[in-house]
Write a protein that holds these residues in place. Structure first.
Motif, PDB file in Angstrom:
ATOM      1  N   GLY A 219     -27.785   8.741  -8.520  1.00 55.73           N
ATOM      2  CA  GLY A 219     -27.796   8.130  -7.196  1.00 55.73           C
ATOM      3  C   GLY A 219     -29.163   8.096  -6.543  1.00 55.73           C
ATOM      4  O   GLY A 219     -30.210   8.021  -7.195  1.00 55.73           O
ATOM      5  N   GLY A 220     -29.156   8.171  -5.212  1.00 51.94           N
ATOM      6  CA  GLY A 220     -30.363   8.094  -4.413  1.00 51.94           C
ATOM      7  C   GLY A 220     -30.363   6.867  -3.529  1.00 51.94           C
ATOM      8  O   GLY A 220     -29.364   6.140  -3.424  1.00 51.94           O
ATOM      9  N   SER A 221     -31.503   6.634  -2.900  1.00 52.46           N
ATOM     10  CA  SER A 221     -31.611   5.519  -1.954  1.00 52.46           C
ATOM     11  C   SER A 221     -32.951   4.825  -2.149  1.00 52.46           C
ATOM     12  O   SER A 221     -33.949   5.457  -2.500  1.00 52.46           O
ATOM     13  N   ARG A 222     -32.956   3.508  -1.905  1.00 51.80           N
ATOM     14  CA  ARG A 222     -34.180   2.712  -1.973  1.00 51.80           C
ATOM     15  C   ARG A 222     -34.031   1.522  -1.032  1.00 51.80           C
ATOM     16  O   ARG A 222     -33.083   0.742  -1.168  1.00 51.80           O
ATOM     17  N   ASN A 223     -34.927   1.436  -0.064  1.00 53.20           N
ATOM     18  CA  ASN A 223     -34.898   0.336   0.914  1.00 53.20           C
ATOM     19  C   ASN A 223     -33.540   0.209   1.597  1.00 53.20           C
ATOM     20  O   ASN A 223     -33.034  -0.885   1.823  1.00 53.20           O
ATOM     21  N   GLY A 224     -32.934   1.360   1.913  1.00 52.42           N
ATOM     22  CA  GLY A 224     -31.648   1.354   2.601  1.00 52.42           C
ATOM     23  C   GLY A 224     -30.461   1.075   1.718  1.00 52.42           C
ATOM     24  O   GLY A 224     -29.331   0.989   2.211  1.00 52.42           O
ATOM     25  N   ARG A 225     -30.677   0.942   0.416  1.00 53.31           N
ATOM     26  CA  ARG A 225     -29.582   0.630  -0.509  1.00 53.31           C
ATOM     27  C   ARG A 225     -29.218   1.887  -1.298  1.00 53.31           C
ATOM     28  O   ARG A 225     -30.076   2.555  -1.868  1.00 53.31           O
ATOM     29  N   PHE A 226     -27.929   2.223  -1.342  1.00 61.44           N
ATOM     30  CA  PHE A 226     -27.456   3.377  -2.096  1.00 61.44           C
ATOM     31  C   PHE A 226     -27.358   3.018  -3.582  1.00 61.44           C
ATOM     32  O   PHE A 226     -26.847   1.956  -3.939  1.00 61.44           O
ATOM     33  N   LEU A 227     -27.821   3.922  -4.428  1.00 59.09           N
ATOM     34  CA  LEU A 227     -27.792   3.709  -5.869  1.00 59.09           C
ATOM     35  C   LEU A 227     -26.648   4.504  -6.497  1.00 59.09           C
ATOM     36  O   LEU A 227     -26.269   5.566  -6.001  1.00 59.09           O
TER      37      LEU A 227
ATOM     38  N   SER B 211     -26.336   8.975  -1.609  1.00 60.59           N
ATOM     39  CA  SER B 211     -27.632   9.629  -1.433  1.00 60.59           C
ATOM     40  C   SER B 211     -27.436  10.891  -0.609  1.00 60.59           C
ATOM     41  O   SER B 211     -26.376  11.107  -0.010  1.00 60.59           O
ATOM     42  N   ASP B 212     -28.483  11.728  -0.563  1.00 63.56           N
ATOM     43  CA  ASP B 212     -28.437  12.989   0.201  1.00 63.56           C
ATOM     44  C   ASP B 212     -27.349  13.930  -0.312  1.00 63.56           C
ATOM     45  O   ASP B 212     -26.802  14.725   0.461  1.00 63.56           O
TER      46      ASP B 212
ATOM     47  N   ARG C  58     -38.717   2.372 -17.200  1.00 66.43           N
ATOM     48  CA  ARG C  58     -38.448   3.464 -16.263  1.00 66.43           C
ATOM     49  C   ARG C  58     -37.290   3.063 -15.341  1.00 66.43           C
ATOM     50  O   ARG C  58     -37.061   1.874 -15.108  1.00 66.43           O
ATOM     51  N   PRO C  59     -36.606   4.046 -14.774  1.00 60.36           N
ATOM     52  CA  PRO C  59     -35.575   3.699 -13.774  1.00 60.36           C
ATOM     53  C   PRO C  59     -36.225   3.239 -12.484  1.00 60.36           C
ATOM     54  O   PRO C  59     -37.428   3.429 -12.273  1.00 60.36           O
ATOM     55  N   SER C  60     -35.452   2.645 -11.599  1.00 62.54           N
ATOM     56  CA  SER C  60     -35.984   2.199 -10.317  1.00 62.54           C
ATOM     57  C   SER C  60     -36.434   3.410  -9.497  1.00 62.54           C
ATOM     58  O   SER C  60     -35.823   4.478  -9.536  1.00 62.54           O
ATOM     59  N   ALA C  61     -37.531   3.241  -8.779  1.00 63.11           N
ATOM     60  CA  ALA C  61     -38.034   4.313  -7.922  1.00 63.11           C
ATOM     61  C   ALA C  61     -37.026   4.581  -6.804  1.00 63.11           C
ATOM     62  O   ALA C  61     -36.340   3.674  -6.341  1.00 63.11           O
ATOM     63  N   ARG C  62     -36.987   5.825  -6.335  1.00 64.29           N
ATOM     64  CA  ARG C  62     -35.954   6.211  -5.358  1.00 64.29           C
ATOM     65  C   ARG C  62     -36.296   7.529  -4.697  1.00 64.29           C
ATOM     66  O   ARG C  62     -37.223   8.239  -5.109  1.00 64.29           O
ATOM     67  N   TYR C  63     -35.495   7.904  -3.708  1.00 63.88           N
ATOM     68  CA  TYR C  63     -35.566   9.241  -3.120  1.00 63.88           C
ATOM     69  C   TYR C  63     -34.168   9.643  -2.652  1.00 63.88           C
ATOM     70  O   TYR C  63     -33.233   8.861  -2.700  1.00 63.88           O
ATOM     71  N   LYS C  64     -34.034  10.911  -2.259  1.00 66.77           N
ATOM     72  CA  LYS C  64     -32.758  11.482  -1.828  1.00 66.77           C
ATOM     73  C   LYS C  64     -31.679  11.351  -2.900  1.00 66.77           C
ATOM     74  O   LYS C  64     -30.507  11.131  -2.602  1.00 66.77           O
TER      75      LYS C  64
END
Length: 506
Positions: A44-52, A92-93, A24-30
């Motif tokens: 894209g997205g964000s995880r623990n303050g890091r932009f993907l 993200s966003d 699976r891809p890394s979990a994320r939001y936004k």
């Protein structure tokens, strides 16, 4: 669940987590999401303050994930200016829309900030990625905005710029000319906000729901008529809707589906559907608390598989980052003609005007010509008296319709007066609110001053206590000194008497 036949195994309007084969891809939001050719694209997205910056693809048939390897658009001028080009920056966003054979990414908060909104593209056939040159009144860079597709135009509303200023402006990007323009709308717009949702109904009405400011969460619904460019806030019916931001939404025909979101205290576990023609909210299903879909920053898309419509949700954060794919099979719905925001009075007026116009045109016809009609080679005639009777009946009906129009106009006039009165009350209340806010600010300033004075007095009291302690110590020292002096004096008097006695004896 049988992977090969999973679509047919689902019940209607129930969320189901799909089994995934492989990694699976890394979990994320936004992040942003779109569906093309039965594949769910995640960017894209964000995880623990890091932009993907990765592009993940989920095949809705085989239920497998894969990573899309992008190619850089060949542009010698930009390559020379920027050195090594970045394929797609961490972001993200942002928002993503499928347009023809491309995925178009608008705005967002990237690693490297910019003053103006940047538009990226991903060609789904060649996998080439690049930045699209745009012209005109380019909007300021932002994230947490909404983007909706109307024909060949993208409509951008609201968001938050890189200095955290909240926005409620409207911009349009013409995808044919790649030219930006600013929408100058009238009436009262929604309050500035971000992390809201938007949809378009009947290619005419832009709907804005929910979102938040830096202190408030909204549950209001606003509508922008894209023909008259007027904002309104219509009354809605149906189930009660709680304030939320960071939710996901997708419109299918006349239904607008809302999933997730929250208010910083709780996630929203219900899946909502708004009938945009009737403006009625319905709760389709309610999940358990802390469910992965009761999250902020998740995505939702629609997909058609074997002729049936599905919702597909991914990602989000509710204290834990999520990377599951949930689907919901939708019930088939009978489509009705758009009735959005048309009051009975307006509908009657429109019908009356149409009928009166048609009758007025019919009166201009030369009715004597109807006497000689040739039907299948046979001549037939209509008596003049019958024609006159029909004309009189039509004229009478026209009078009734004109009377209806007058009544409708009077009703509209009353409604305008009520609206003006409400606007006046709103203005007065706004002034009172501003006055109260000013008083609160002054009282808050006074409280701050009093707190400072209290702190100074406390310091003074502490210093007085110290002085008093020192005085007590000095008093004790004085008392001890006096006692020593008395004792010394007594000793001196005793020794003097003895010597006098000895001297007298001699």
């Amino acid at each position: 669940m049988d992977i090969s036949s999973w679509p047919s195994d689902l019940a209607h309007e129930q969320w189901v987590a799909l089994p995934v084969s492989g990694a699976r891809p890394s979990a994320r939001y936004k992040h942003a999401a779109a569906v093309a050719d039965e594949k769910l694209y995640i960017t894209g997205g964000s995880r623990n303050g890091r932009f993907l910056s990765d592009i993940q693809v989920f095949d809705l048939r085989s239920l497998t994930w894969s990573s899309l390897k992008l190619k850089i658009e060949r542009n010698d001028d930009k390559s020379e200016e920027n050195g090594l080009q970045e394929v797609l920056p961490g972001i993200s966003d942002h928002c993503m829309i499928k347009w023809e054979n491309k995925l178009i990414l608008l705005g967002g908060h990237p690693k490297k900030s910019s003053d103006a909104m940047i538009v990226h593209f991903i060609n789904l056939e060649t996998h080439v990625c690049g930045v699209m040159d745009t012209f005109g009144a380019i909007p300021v860079a932002r994230g947490g905005h909404s983007v909706t597709l109307v024909g060949s135009k993208l409509i951008v509303f609201g968001g938050e710029d890189r200095s955290r200023k909240l926005l409620n402006d409207v911009h349009v990007l013409d995808l044919q000319t790649m030219t930006w323009s600013v929408v100058e709308a009238t009436q009262t717009p929604p309050a500035p906000r971000f992390d809201h949702s938007a949809a378009v109904h009947s290619e005419r009405y832009l709907l804005i729901f929910g979102g938040c400011s830096h202190s408030l969460f909204f549950s209001d619904l606003h509508v922008l008529d894209l023909q008259t460019m007027e904002w309104s806030q219509p009354q809605v019916q149906g189930d009660l809707v709680s304030p939320r931001a960071g939710h996901a939404s997708i419109s299918i025909d006349e239904m607008w589906y809302i999933v997730g979101g929250g208010d910083n205290n709780n996630g929203c576990p219900e899946t909502l559907a708004l009938n945009m023609s009737k403006l009625v909210w319905t709760t389709l299903t309610t999940l358990k608390e802390r469910h992965p879909l009761a999250s902020e920053g998740l995505s939702i898309c629609s997909a058609v598989i074997d002729g049936e419509k599905y919702l597909a949700a991914f990602g989000g954060y509710n204290g834990k980052y999520n990377n599951e794919v949930f689907v919901m099979k939708l019930k088939p719905r009978n489509l009705s003609h758009p009735k959005i925001f048309q009051s009975p009075a307006a509908a009657a007026a429109a019908a009356s005007v149409t009928a009166a116009y048609a009758l007025a045109k019919s009166e201009k016809l030369e009715f004597p010509q109807i006497i000689d009609l040739n039907l299948n080679g046979v001549e037939k005639s209509v008596p003049q008296t019958d024609i006159n009777i029909k004309i009189d009946a039509i004229k009478e009906e026209k009078k009734e319709l004109e009377s209806s129009i007058v009544e409708v106009r009077a009703e509209n006039s009353m409604l305008r007066d009520k609206i003006d009165e409400l606007n006046s009350n709103h203005t007065e209340l706004s002034k009172e609110l501003q006055s109260v806010q000013g008083q609160l600010i002054s009282e808050r300033s006074r409280c701050f001053k009093l707190e400072a004075q209290i702190a100074e007095l406390q310091k003074m009291l502490e210093s007085l206590q110290t002085v008093e302690n020192e005085v007590q110590i000095l008093r004790r020292q004085k008392s001890a000194l006096e006692q020593e002096m008395e004792l010394s004096s007594a000793q001196q008097q005793g020794s003097g008497g003895v010597w006098r006695w000895i001297a007298g004896g001699t």
